[in-house]
Scaffold this motif. Structure first.
Motif, mmCIF file in Angstrom:
data_model
loop_
_atom_site.group_PDB
_atom_site.id
_atom_site.type_symbol
_atom_site.label_atom_id
_atom_site.label_comp_id
_atom_site.label_asym_id
_atom_site.label_seq_id
_atom_site.Cartn_x
_atom_site.Cartn_y
_atom_site.Cartn_z
ATOM 1 N N ALA A 74 0.746 -1.310 0.045
ATOM 2 C CA ALA A 74 -0.439 0.084 -0.480
ATOM 3 C C ALA A 74 1.266 0.623 -0.172
ATOM 4 O O ALA A 74 1.286 1.425 0.526
ATOM 5 C CB ALA A 74 -0.996 -0.210 1.138
ATOM 6 N N GLU A 75 1.091 2.094 -0.868
ATOM 7 C CA GLU A 75 1.869 3.129 -1.269
ATOM 8 C C GLU A 75 0.891 4.404 -1.623
ATOM 9 O O GLU A 75 -0.258 4.206 -2.131
ATOM 10 C CB GLU A 75 2.569 2.940 -2.347
ATOM 11 C CG GLU A 75 3.422 4.291 -3.044
ATOM 12 C CD GLU A 75 4.120 5.224 -1.624
ATOM 13 O OE1 GLU A 75 3.915 6.138 -1.502
ATOM 14 O OE2 GLU A 75 4.654 3.783 -0.841
ATOM 15 N N LEU A 76 0.204 5.874 -0.481
ATOM 16 C CA LEU A 76 0.453 6.659 -0.912
ATOM 17 C C LEU A 76 0.032 7.405 -1.354
ATOM 18 O O LEU A 76 -0.579 7.925 -2.718
ATOM 19 C CB LEU A 76 -0.507 7.360 0.614
ATOM 20 C CG LEU A 76 -1.058 8.454 0.802
ATOM 21 C CD1 LEU A 76 -2.313 7.992 0.511
ATOM 22 C CD2 LEU A 76 -1.282 9.219 2.149
ATOM 23 N N MET A 77 1.603 7.761 -2.408
ATOM 24 C CA MET A 77 1.931 8.335 -3.369
ATOM 25 C C MET A 77 2.247 7.763 -4.874
ATOM 26 O O MET A 77 3.564 7.266 -4.948
ATOM 27 C CB MET A 77 3.673 9.589 -2.840
ATOM 28 C CG MET A 77 3.121 10.018 -1.484
ATOM 29 S SD MET A 77 2.298 11.065 -1.331
ATOM 30 C CE MET A 77 2.135 11.748 -0.203
ATOM 31 N N PRO A 78 1.223 8.964 -5.582
ATOM 32 C CA PRO A 78 1.364 8.068 -6.849
ATOM 33 C C PRO A 78 2.583 7.887 -7.407
ATOM 34 O O PRO A 78 3.416 7.452 -8.338
ATOM 35 C CB PRO A 78 0.358 8.185 -7.566
ATOM 36 C CG PRO A 78 -0.647 9.556 -6.409
ATOM 37 C CD PRO A 78 0.248 8.917 -5.673
ATOM 38 N N ALA A 79 3.233 9.234 -7.499
ATOM 39 C CA ALA A 79 4.513 8.868 -7.452
ATOM 40 C C ALA A 79 5.525 8.123 -7.372
ATOM 41 O O ALA A 79 6.840 8.103 -7.648
ATOM 42 C CB ALA A 79 5.517 11.326 -7.358
ATOM 43 N N VAL A 80 5.741 7.965 -6.147
ATOM 44 C CA VAL A 80 6.795 6.562 -5.428
ATOM 45 C C VAL A 80 6.223 5.547 -6.362
ATOM 46 O O VAL A 80 7.609 4.966 -6.981
ATOM 47 C CB VAL A 80 6.373 7.186 -4.239
ATOM 48 C CG1 VAL A 80 7.348 5.754 -3.734
ATOM 49 C CG2 VAL A 80 6.812 7.738 -3.097
ATOM 50 N N VAL A 81 5.349 5.369 -7.167
ATOM 51 C CA VAL A 81 5.252 4.298 -7.778
ATOM 52 C C VAL A 81 5.842 4.784 -8.771
ATOM 53 O O VAL A 81 6.454 3.725 -10.003
ATOM 54 C CB VAL A 81 3.820 3.875 -7.865
ATOM 55 C CG1 VAL A 81 3.752 2.265 -8.784
ATOM 56 C CG2 VAL A 81 3.153 3.324 -6.862
ATOM 57 N N ASP A 82 5.135 5.658 -9.367
ATOM 58 C CA ASP A 82 5.629 5.890 -10.488
ATOM 59 C C ASP A 82 7.531 6.175 -10.607
ATOM 60 O O ASP A 82 8.239 5.822 -11.492
ATOM 61 C CB ASP A 82 5.796 7.259 -11.471
ATOM 62 C CG ASP A 82 4.280 7.271 -11.945
ATOM 63 O OD1 ASP A 82 3.647 6.356 -11.995
ATOM 64 O OD2 ASP A 82 3.374 8.748 -11.419
#
Length: 209
Positions: A74-82
């Motif tokens: 679970a990762e809140l920030m879409p930028a971190v996934v990008d």
């Protein structure tokens, strides 16, 4: 939230405080390894990792888990996934493509509340310790209510593992008051020497309660 780079060194900086650096990965790896090694006798362990970061906890967990495991991140920030699929992809070493892995862009608090006895382990590395850094609302993860929800989401004998940059006696005591058996580990930030970080491996009792 910003990704900073200098040569081969990456940093994730939410404000003015560095949240993560790829040179100091030892304790994040230990969070995944020490937790998942304790689940080796479970046939189909289901793991929740709160915080994707630079993928060190995820990679270590996958290395310690069987092929039948399921790992939800679970990762809140879409930028971190990008970033994980872009400039940080070499650090992830293909772990996001592992068929055991599901990444959800959502608040880990919400994931924890998805149902009773849903996970064999919950690993939290979303702040610099048991208080909200990236978001003040993260305090809820570490108060009595949040720990109660985590305990409810764990199967009997399941583990709540929390990473911290420094000791916190009040938090350890709170874990114990919430019914967890607590093992506190001190782990070198770089895996060998220097500053030590703290891992709390808090186990829900095996009996139904």
């Amino acid at each position: 939230m910003r990704l900073m780079r200098r040569g081969d060194e990456f940093s994730i900086v939410p404000t003015t405080i560095e949240l993560m650096n790829n040179r100091l990965r030892g304790s994040e790896q230990a969070l995944g390894t020490l937790t998942c090694q304790r689940l080796r006798d479970r046939a189909r362990p289901r793991i929740l990792i709160g915080g994707l970061g630079m993928g060190f906890t995820l990679r270590a967990a996958l290395d310690a888990l069987p092929p039948s495991a399921q790992v939800t991140v679970a990762e809140l920030m879409p930028a971190v996934v990008d970033w994980a699929r872009g400039p940080l992809a070499p650090l992830f070493a293909g772990s996001l493509d592992d068929p055991r892995v599901e990444v959800r862009v959502e608040d880990v608090n919400r994931t924890i509340q998805s149902g009773p006895e849903a996970f064999d382990a919950i690993l939290l590395d979303v702040d610099n310790g048991p208080e909200g850094l990236t978001r003040r609302s993260n305090d809820r993860l570490y108060d009595v209510w949040g720990l109660g929800r985590a305990r409810y989401a764990l199967r009997p004998g399941g583990i709540l593992a929390v990473w911290s940059g420094s000791p916190d006696r009040r938090f350890k005591s709170r874990l114990q008051r919430c019914g967890f058996a607590v093992d506190e580990q001190r782990v070198h930030a770089n895996g060998r020497s220097g500053r030590r970080h703290v891992l709390w491996l808090a186990t829900r009792p095996s009996g139904r309660d």
